[in-house]
Design an enzyme around this catalytic site. Structure first.
Site, PDB file in Angstrom:
ATOM      1  N   ASP A  82       0.811  -1.208   0.000  1.00 55.63           N
ATOM      2  CA  ASP A  82       0.000   0.000   0.000  1.00 55.63           C
ATOM      3  C   ASP A  82       0.849   1.265   0.000  1.00 55.63           C
ATOM      4  O   ASP A  82       1.941   1.307   0.582  1.00 55.63           O
ATOM      5  CB  ASP A  82      -0.887   0.053   1.252  1.00 55.63           C
ATOM      6  N   HIS A 227       3.747  -2.232   3.482  1.00 55.39           N
ATOM      7  CA  HIS A 227       3.901  -0.868   2.973  1.00 55.39           C
ATOM      8  C   HIS A 227       5.363  -0.639   2.635  1.00 55.39           C
ATOM      9  O   HIS A 227       6.200  -0.642   3.544  1.00 55.39           O
ATOM     10  CB  HIS A 227       3.463   0.160   4.025  1.00 55.39           C
TER      11      HIS A 227
END
Length: 270
Positions: A82, A227
């Site tokens: 993400d 992430h």
């Protein structure tokens, strides 16, 4: 690359749609919890598992295979990232290429897609699935319909301009979604993808801990949330990949995980 103050990076959400708290305070609170929090910004949320999508497709008589991987038979798992691209993304892409692992990237527009367009193109060129994580990481359940629509349309347009392909998947910031979000996603041709594995890598730069947390939670049809904007995450990826391959897992993109079915706009998958 950190998000601007007041936005806070995506995290495993709570059961209610609360005001964003200071980053590290929230991180400390979440890290102390031993049970996963509800992935919803509303009172209830129906999600569909990858196995259910495949089963429905099989009952409809669709071919079983997707490329060289049939996740009805193989022990598949999806690696997703993400809020990139970031300065860490080139190293991550090098690792994925070396390990021959496809990933799904839920990209953030402002300060990310617009700052690293060449990395968006590289992700697409190297066979990864490119999806949306909204334009400015606003919590969609707090927005008016027109604002939700703008948050979703802008990254789609930029990704299509850069890659020639419009995203069909999105991940709502903090996993917070509701009926209004579903309806607008349906209108825009987007399916929502949540996750089943998270290392909460926004709380730590300890790569060994990130690796252990992922491996402790990983299972068949898992959707791993990481992430690449955080310093401890990319160094953890080679160990995660190697350990899961040793356990017999095959890495696929989210669309491959669902094949021969496909994600339907307005639906939520986990």
């Amino acid at each position: 690359m950190p998000l601007r103050p007041g936005l806070q990076h995506p995290k495993a959400p709570g059961k209610t749609d609360r005001r964003v708290t200071p980053f590290r305070a929230a991180a400390t609170f979440l890290a102390a919890l031993s049970l996963p929090l509800a992935l919803t910004g509303c009172t209830s949320l129906d999600t569909t598992a990858p196995s259910a999508v495949r089963a429905q497709a099989a009952s409809d008589g669709k071919p079983a295979a997707f490329g060289s991987v049939d996740c009805r038979r193989a022990k598949c798992i999806a690696l997703t990232f993400d809020a990139g691209p970031s300065e860490n993304s080139p190293r991550l892409l090098d690792i994925l290429k070396e390990k021959q692992v496809p990933a799904t990237f839920f990209l953030l527009g402002k300060r990310h897609i617009e700052k690293y367009p060449e990395l968006v193109r590289r992700m697409a060129d190297e066979g990864h699935e490119i999806a949306s994580h909204t334009w400015d990481h606003k919590i969609l359940t707090r927005l008016k319909p027109d604002e939700i629509r703008e948050e979703l349309q802008r990254p789609n347009e930029e990704i299509e301009r850069l890659t020639g392909r419009r995203p069909t998947l999105m991940r709502p910031p903090q996993g917070r979604t509701n009926d209004t979000v579903h309806e607008i996603c349906r209108e825009l041709g987007l399916a929502e993808v949540l996750w089943s594995v998270t290392a909460k890598d926004y709380t730590t730069d300890d790569s060994a801990l990130i690796r252990r947390l992922v491996l402790d939670q990983a299972g068949r049809d898992g959707i791993i949330l990481l992430h690449d904007i955080y310093q401890g995450t990319v160094p953890a990826v080679p160990g995660i990949i190697d350990a899961l391959k040793e356990r017999g897992y095959v890495f696929v993109t989210v669309p491959q995980l669902l094949a021969p079915g496909k994600a339907e706009p307005g639906e939520v998958y986990r």
